[in-house]
Design a protein around this motif. Sequence first.
Motif, PDB file in Angstrom:
ATOM      1  N   HIS A   1       0.840  -1.195   0.000  1.00  0.00           N
ATOM      2  CA  HIS A   1       0.000   0.000   0.000  1.00  0.00           C
ATOM      3  C   HIS A   1       0.877   1.247   0.000  1.00  0.00           C
ATOM      4  O   HIS A   1       1.869   1.309   0.733  1.00  0.00           O
ATOM      5  CB  HIS A   1      -0.921  -0.020   1.226  1.00  0.00           C
ATOM      6  N   VAL A   2       0.497   2.194  -0.821  1.00  0.00           N
ATOM      7  CA  VAL A   2       1.315   3.397  -0.995  1.00  0.00           C
ATOM      8  C   VAL A   2       0.438   4.641  -0.900  1.00  0.00           C
ATOM      9  O   VAL A   2      -0.780   4.567  -1.076  1.00  0.00           O
ATOM     10  CB  VAL A   2       2.030   3.376  -2.374  1.00  0.00           C
ATOM     11  N   ALA A   3       1.107   5.799  -0.661  1.00  0.00           N
ATOM     12  CA  ALA A   3       0.369   7.056  -0.497  1.00  0.00           C
ATOM     13  C   ALA A   3      -0.003   7.682  -1.831  1.00  0.00           C
ATOM     14  O   ALA A   3      -0.989   8.421  -1.919  1.00  0.00           O
ATOM     15  CB  ALA A   3       1.186   8.043   0.328  1.00  0.00           C
ATOM     16  N   ASP A   4       0.756   7.402  -2.872  1.00  0.00           N
ATOM     17  CA  ASP A   4       0.485   8.037  -4.167  1.00  0.00           C
ATOM     18  C   ASP A   4       1.186   7.277  -5.295  1.00  0.00           C
ATOM     19  O   ASP A   4       1.905   6.296  -5.053  1.00  0.00           O
ATOM     20  CB  ASP A   4       0.933   9.508  -4.144  1.00  0.00           C
TER      21      ASP A   4
ATOM     22  N   ALA B   1      -4.691   6.633 -12.637  1.00  0.00           N
ATOM     23  CA  ALA B   1      -5.259   7.986 -12.774  1.00  0.00           C
ATOM     24  C   ALA B   1      -6.766   7.955 -12.549  1.00  0.00           C
ATOM     25  O   ALA B   1      -7.343   8.857 -11.937  1.00  0.00           O
ATOM     26  CB  ALA B   1      -4.931   8.558 -14.150  1.00  0.00           C
ATOM     27  N   ALA B   2      -7.411   6.880 -13.008  1.00  0.00           N
ATOM     28  CA  ALA B   2      -8.869   6.811 -12.907  1.00  0.00           C
ATOM     29  C   ALA B   2      -9.353   6.385 -11.517  1.00  0.00           C
ATOM     30  O   ALA B   2     -10.397   6.835 -11.067  1.00  0.00           O
ATOM     31  CB  ALA B   2      -9.417   5.853 -13.968  1.00  0.00           C
ATOM     32  N   PHE B   3      -8.602   5.496 -10.849  1.00  0.00           N
ATOM     33  CA  PHE B   3      -9.177   4.858  -9.652  1.00  0.00           C
ATOM     34  C   PHE B   3      -8.388   5.030  -8.360  1.00  0.00           C
ATOM     35  O   PHE B   3      -8.824   4.552  -7.319  1.00  0.00           O
ATOM     36  CB  PHE B   3      -9.408   3.371  -9.918  1.00  0.00           C
ATOM     37  N   TRP B   4      -7.222   5.626  -8.399  1.00  0.00           N
ATOM     38  CA  TRP B   4      -6.473   5.851  -7.152  1.00  0.00           C
ATOM     39  C   TRP B   4      -6.683   7.262  -6.670  1.00  0.00           C
ATOM     40  O   TRP B   4      -6.718   8.165  -7.506  1.00  0.00           O
ATOM     41  CB  TRP B   4      -4.979   5.605  -7.390  1.00  0.00           C
TER      42      TRP B   4
ATOM     43  N   PRO C   1      -4.907   3.171  -1.201  1.00  0.00           N
ATOM     44  CA  PRO C   1      -6.275   3.129  -0.666  1.00  0.00           C
ATOM     45  C   PRO C   1      -6.842   4.533  -0.439  1.00  0.00           C
ATOM     46  O   PRO C   1      -6.091   5.502  -0.285  1.00  0.00           O
ATOM     47  CB  PRO C   1      -6.102   2.395   0.657  1.00  0.00           C
ATOM     48  N   SER C   2      -8.172   4.635  -0.388  1.00  0.00           N
ATOM     49  CA  SER C   2      -8.810   5.950  -0.246  1.00  0.00           C
ATOM     50  C   SER C   2      -9.309   6.232   1.171  1.00  0.00           C
ATOM     51  O   SER C   2      -9.697   7.361   1.468  1.00  0.00           O
ATOM     52  CB  SER C   2      -9.987   6.067  -1.216  1.00  0.00           C
ATOM     53  N   HIS C   3      -9.325   5.229   2.036  1.00  0.00           N
ATOM     54  CA  HIS C   3      -9.830   5.457   3.404  1.00  0.00           C
ATOM     55  C   HIS C   3      -8.985   6.526   4.101  1.00  0.00           C
ATOM     56  O   HIS C   3      -7.749   6.470   4.055  1.00  0.00           O
ATOM     57  CB  HIS C   3      -9.756   4.133   4.172  1.00  0.00           C
ATOM     58  N   ASP C   4      -9.646   7.482   4.742  1.00  0.00           N
ATOM     59  CA  ASP C   4      -8.928   8.590   5.393  1.00  0.00           C
ATOM     60  C   ASP C   4      -7.884   8.095   6.390  1.00  0.00           C
ATOM     61  O   ASP C   4      -6.796   8.664   6.488  1.00  0.00           O
ATOM     62  CB  ASP C   4      -9.915   9.504   6.137  1.00  0.00           C
TER      63      ASP C   4
END
Length: 332
Positions: free
Chosen positions: A63-66, A86-89, A119-122
């Motif tokens: 898992h990565v930040a960007d 680009a579309a989903f991260w 991941p997108s979870h805060d």
Amino acid sequence: MTLRDGFNAADIRAAAHALQSGAVVAFPTETVYGLGARADSDAAVARIFEAKGRPVDHPLIVHVADVAAARAHAADWPQAADRLAAAFWPGPLTLIVSRREGVAHAAAAAQPTIGLRCPSHDVARALLRECAALGMAGIAAPSANRFGRLSATTAAHVVQEFGDALMVLDGGACALGIESAIVDCSRGAPVLLRPGGVSRAVLDEALGQPLRVRDNTAPRVSGSLPSHYAPLARLRLLDARALLAAVAQPAALPSVYMATPTVAIYSRTVTPQAEIGRVWRQMPADAEQAAHELFATLREFDALGVSLILVEQPPTDPAWEAIRDRLERAAA
Ligand code: TXA
Ligand code: MG
């Protein structure tokens, strides 16, 4: 008790420091909870395999930040990966690309490829940013469950799996409840290895071409082993007619022996009659809601001690692909 508040900055820092020291920490994502360790330490990653009881030849997702941090793990970054990221991260999509030499060796189970997800979870994002600030570019994390078992979608589920010695960042119930979609971009035309949080149709649209169907030359994916995501009870998938027939049969034992239920029924269109010895839950008619509740409901049945779970076949509609996949593996 090592339950920490994922929305508290001091708790996030404590988790990042624990990861830095090589410990395993569970954290929430928008799909399911992950069991994390720093991806750049083979010793730390070994603790994940040990805790899960997972064979060491099954690679973990990093898992990565960007995107920049993802590319630091990759030997090359094909156009398909670029488009999909680009579309989903940040979001529920894992990309398999060829692995940069010498990076995340144990996390990738020594494979020439690596699975990467932003991941997108805060809470996951805050944790990954804090880790990056401490010099950790990636956190290896499989789903936070013992090997082959049901994924965990709440902090309480993680504690059920691993006990309360493990540090768990509590971020509430996971919004999606089903694991990320995995797309292999390492071998030419992209292949869907595991249906998940982003549907095939939406992936196809972003790519501008249909994903290839996986064949048996694809790398082994533990989440694609026939038997996986399994409850303790035996699980059978039945179409509505067969389910109706099964539940119409009278209980085999006198009710006095069945103060606690022995059979669970999880159905969408069939409403079985109430009967002693039996517990029923309604499967939501909406695929997203059904995904959100799937693992929690199966865990609830296990907690009741039933020996058999009868599940009504989900619709064949593409929106249900990931749910069908998990239920078929749970039944295998
Ligand atoms: O939503 C998710 O993906 C969750 C959260 C925590 O991010 N993680 C998750 O990890 O489901 P896990 O380990 O339970 O499933 C990841 C799957 C495994 O089946 C693994 O074999 C596959 O991804 N995988 C990881 N790296 C791979 C690689 N390099 N090549 C092929 N498959 C890979
Ligand atoms: Mg898993």
